[in-house]
Design a protein around this motif. Structure first.
Motif, PDB file in Angstrom:
ATOM      1  N   LEU A   1      -5.283   8.266 -11.028  1.00 49.83           N
ATOM      2  CA  LEU A   1      -6.609   9.394 -10.366  1.00 49.83           C
ATOM      3  C   LEU A   1      -5.328  10.659 -10.494  1.00 49.83           C
ATOM      4  CD1 LEU A   1      -9.429   8.105  -8.935  1.00 49.83           C
ATOM      5  CD2 LEU A   1      -9.711   9.234 -11.333  1.00 49.83           C
ATOM      6  N   THR A   2      -4.763  10.384  -9.345  1.00 51.13           N
ATOM      7  CA  THR A   2      -3.166  11.050  -8.560  1.00 51.13           C
ATOM      8  C   THR A   2      -2.563  11.617 -10.055  1.00 51.13           C
ATOM      9  OG1 THR A   2      -3.005  10.258  -6.317  1.00 51.13           O
ATOM     10  CG2 THR A   2      -1.007  12.024  -7.847  1.00 51.13           C
TER      11      THR A   2
ATOM     12  N   ARG B   1       1.064  -0.956   0.016  1.00 57.60           N
ATOM     13  CA  ARG B   1       0.053  -0.423   0.757  1.00 57.60           C
ATOM     14  C   ARG B   1       0.854   1.468  -0.207  1.00 57.60           C
ATOM     15  NH1 ARG B   1      -4.755  -2.119   2.252  1.00 57.60           N
ATOM     16  NH2 ARG B   1      -4.941  -4.386   0.828  1.00 57.60           N
TER      17      ARG B   1
ATOM     18  N   ALA C   1      -7.040  -1.257  -7.016  1.00 59.66           N
ATOM     19  CA  ALA C   1      -7.827   0.264  -6.190  1.00 59.66           C
ATOM     20  C   ALA C   1      -6.566   1.230  -5.433  1.00 59.66           C
ATOM     21  CB  ALA C   1      -7.832  -0.169  -4.774  1.00 59.66           C
ATOM     22  N   TRP C   2      -5.061   0.518  -5.425  1.00 53.89           N
ATOM     23  CA  TRP C   2      -3.977   1.422  -5.649  1.00 53.89           C
ATOM     24  C   TRP C   2      -3.437   2.211  -7.110  1.00 53.89           C
ATOM     25  CZ3 TRP C   2       0.368   0.434  -8.066  1.00 53.89           C
ATOM     26  CH2 TRP C   2       0.482  -0.247  -9.144  1.00 53.89           C
TER      27      TRP C   2
ATOM     28  N   ASP D   1      -5.420  14.263 -12.413  1.00 47.75           N
ATOM     29  CA  ASP D   1      -6.077  15.292 -11.592  1.00 47.75           C
ATOM     30  C   ASP D   1      -5.663  16.590 -11.824  1.00 47.75           C
ATOM     31  OD1 ASP D   1      -7.068  16.773  -9.990  1.00 47.75           O
ATOM     32  OD2 ASP D   1      -6.499  16.249  -7.660  1.00 47.75           O
TER      33      ASP D   1
ATOM     34  N   ARG E   1      -5.923   2.696  -9.155  1.00 44.04           N
ATOM     35  CA  ARG E   1      -6.128   3.422  -9.681  1.00 44.04           C
ATOM     36  C   ARG E   1      -6.553   5.075  -8.555  1.00 44.04           C
ATOM     37  NH1 ARG E   1      -9.739  -0.966 -10.116  1.00 44.04           N
ATOM     38  NH2 ARG E   1     -10.886  -0.560  -7.974  1.00 44.04           N
ATOM     39  N   SER E   2      -6.228   4.464  -8.180  1.00 44.62           N
ATOM     40  CA  SER E   2      -5.852   5.672  -7.085  1.00 44.62           C
ATOM     41  C   SER E   2      -4.392   7.077  -7.504  1.00 44.62           C
ATOM     42  CB  SER E   2      -5.645   5.890  -5.439  1.00 44.62           C
ATOM     43  OG  SER E   2      -5.116   6.294  -4.705  1.00 44.62           O
TER      44      SER E   2
END
Length: 437
Positions: A372-373, A294, A365-366, A376, A368-369
């Protein structure tokens, strides 16, 4: 400085000795010979009337090269009936320099350093891309407009660097306690001819998170001295975090360990280190896959930084050296949504192409996160500082990081030396490395 993504990594130089440049000179001589042979072979094939060809140099080897060939090159060859003569090298900068000097550069190159590319643009070695690539597809920090008004590169792959990885079973309280123990950090400085870049990543990110993008940009443009209080504080903060000059065994291990192997203790029993300040590409290493890695923003663990003030990023940048019909088709293809998606599928990296919505990222999930960063529009993204600097300064910075890790008492001398080098007339500095500023 960004890592060569493929092939074996070698250890960093010994702590009491400044890295010799002889291996680079040897590599350059060998590369010169290989470049002449490669050019002759390509010319011979074309003379025999075989299908059109385009030459491409990048730093992907091993599994990365296999993925690149299968996902990107082969579909291009089938669609356009143009053969791609691909060369992958972990000493790509040296190979390209030898090729250019010999007058046999590749048609297309993929480099991690915009500072290096800016130098080639100044030498009139690169072809402007405005007629081939839409700058708005990538944004100003990725497709930089130089002082001559032209854009010479765009990213095929991007990564985030302002992050710290940790095992999924480490709780928030344990995470913050670990950040205060040098032995908890996984550090590996080895990377062959580019050893030391993991240390430069640390120092760059600390400066960005503590003092913000404006100070970071001044430094990367050569306008903020290396011996300024802000830059010096970034070095000493890194010293406290990883124990530079302290535990001899800890320092020795960091200097001798290849960056690709730094996370191995995460998967051992009992577990060794638990934190790694490293770019998003490291999540694909077996140890982090086993530990279900993570991440947190590095600002959460860097002393004096309370929230992300910007995200340090890196990228593999595509540039054109020969304006041939085949090369133009390859450039347009590599800048397309299809090619960007193909290379970045399977969590092999990220694309910042505006035509690929981050919310639709097929990864975990990591992944995709982080996607997005990267995309952004409200966030500030700053390109890796050492990659954006002139190559001579970049290389000296990496060497200084190695020496400082072993001998932090030499910091003032190292910073004075870097200031002297940065003041050398004729160096090419980028006008900007951060967006949203």
């Amino acid at each position: 400085m960004s890592a060569p993504p493929g092939g074996p990594a070698t250890a960093a130089p010994a702590p009491r000795r400044r890295p010799s440049r002889r291996p680079v000179r040897v590599a350059t001589v060998v590369a010169s010979c290989l470049a002449v042979l490669a050019a002759a072979a390509v010319a011979g094939v074309r003379t025999l009337g075989h299908e059109p060809a385009v030459t491409l140099l990048a730093n992907w080897t091993g599994g990365d090269e296999t993925h690149f060939r299968e996902a990107v090159i082969e579909p291009f060859e089938r669609k356009y009936r143009i053969r791609v003569d691909y060369q992958g090298s972990n000493a790509e900068s040296q190979v390209l320099g030898a090729d250019v000097e010999a007058g046999t550069p590749p048609d297309v190159v993929v480099l991690t350093g915009p500072g290096e590319l800016a130098g080639y643009a100044r030498q009139k070695q690169l072809v402007p891309l405005e007629k081939l690539v839409r700058r708005e597809d990538f944004g100003p920090s990725w497709a930089t407009r130089l002082t001559d008004g032209h854009v010479y590169w765009f990213p095929l792959k991007a990564d985030v660097k302002s992050i710290v990885w940790y095992p999924a079973d480490v709780g928030a309280q344990e995470l913050r306690k670990a950040a205060g123990r040098p032995a908890a950090w996984c550090v590996g400085m080895g990377s062959g001819a580019t050893s030391g870049w993991p240390g430069t990543d640390w120092i760059e990110d600390i400066l960005l998170q503590r003092y913000g993008p404006a100070v970071y940009e001044r430094w990367v443009r050569g306008d903020l001295p290396w011996d300024s209080p802000q830059v010096k504080a970034a070095w000493t903060t890194w010293q406290r975090l990883v124990g530079a000059g302290g535990d001899r065994e800890l320092v020795r291990r960091a200097l001798k360990t290849p960056y690709q192997s730094a996370s191995l203790p995460v998967a051992r029993h009992p577990r060794g280190c638990v934190l790694e300040h490293q770019a998003s590409f490291i999540r694909g290493r077996p140890a982090w896959q086993q530990a279900d890695g993570r991440y947190v923003s590095s600002a959460e663990l860097i002393p004096g930084a309370s929230a992300p003030r910007g995200w340090e990023v890196s990228g593999d940048l595509v540039a054109l050296l020969h304006d041939t019909p085949q090369a133009r088709k390859l450039i347009r293809y590599l800048a397309s949504v299809d090619a960007q998606r193909a290379w970045n599928e399977g969590e092999s990296g990220f694309s910042v192409h505006a035509g690929l919505p981050a919310a639709a990222d097929p990864g975990s999930a990591w992944h995709r996160s982080l996607a997005l960063t990267l995309r952004d529009p409200q966030a500030v993204h700053c390109f890796d500082a050492s990659d954006a600097m002139p190559p001579a300064v970049r290389d000296a910075f990496a060497e200084a990081a190695i020496e400082f890790l072993a001998h932090p008492g030499r910091l003032d001398r190292l910073l004075r030396s870097l200031d002297t080098l940065a003041g050398t007339p004729g160096l090419t500095w980028l006008p900007s490395v951060c967006d949203g500023t």
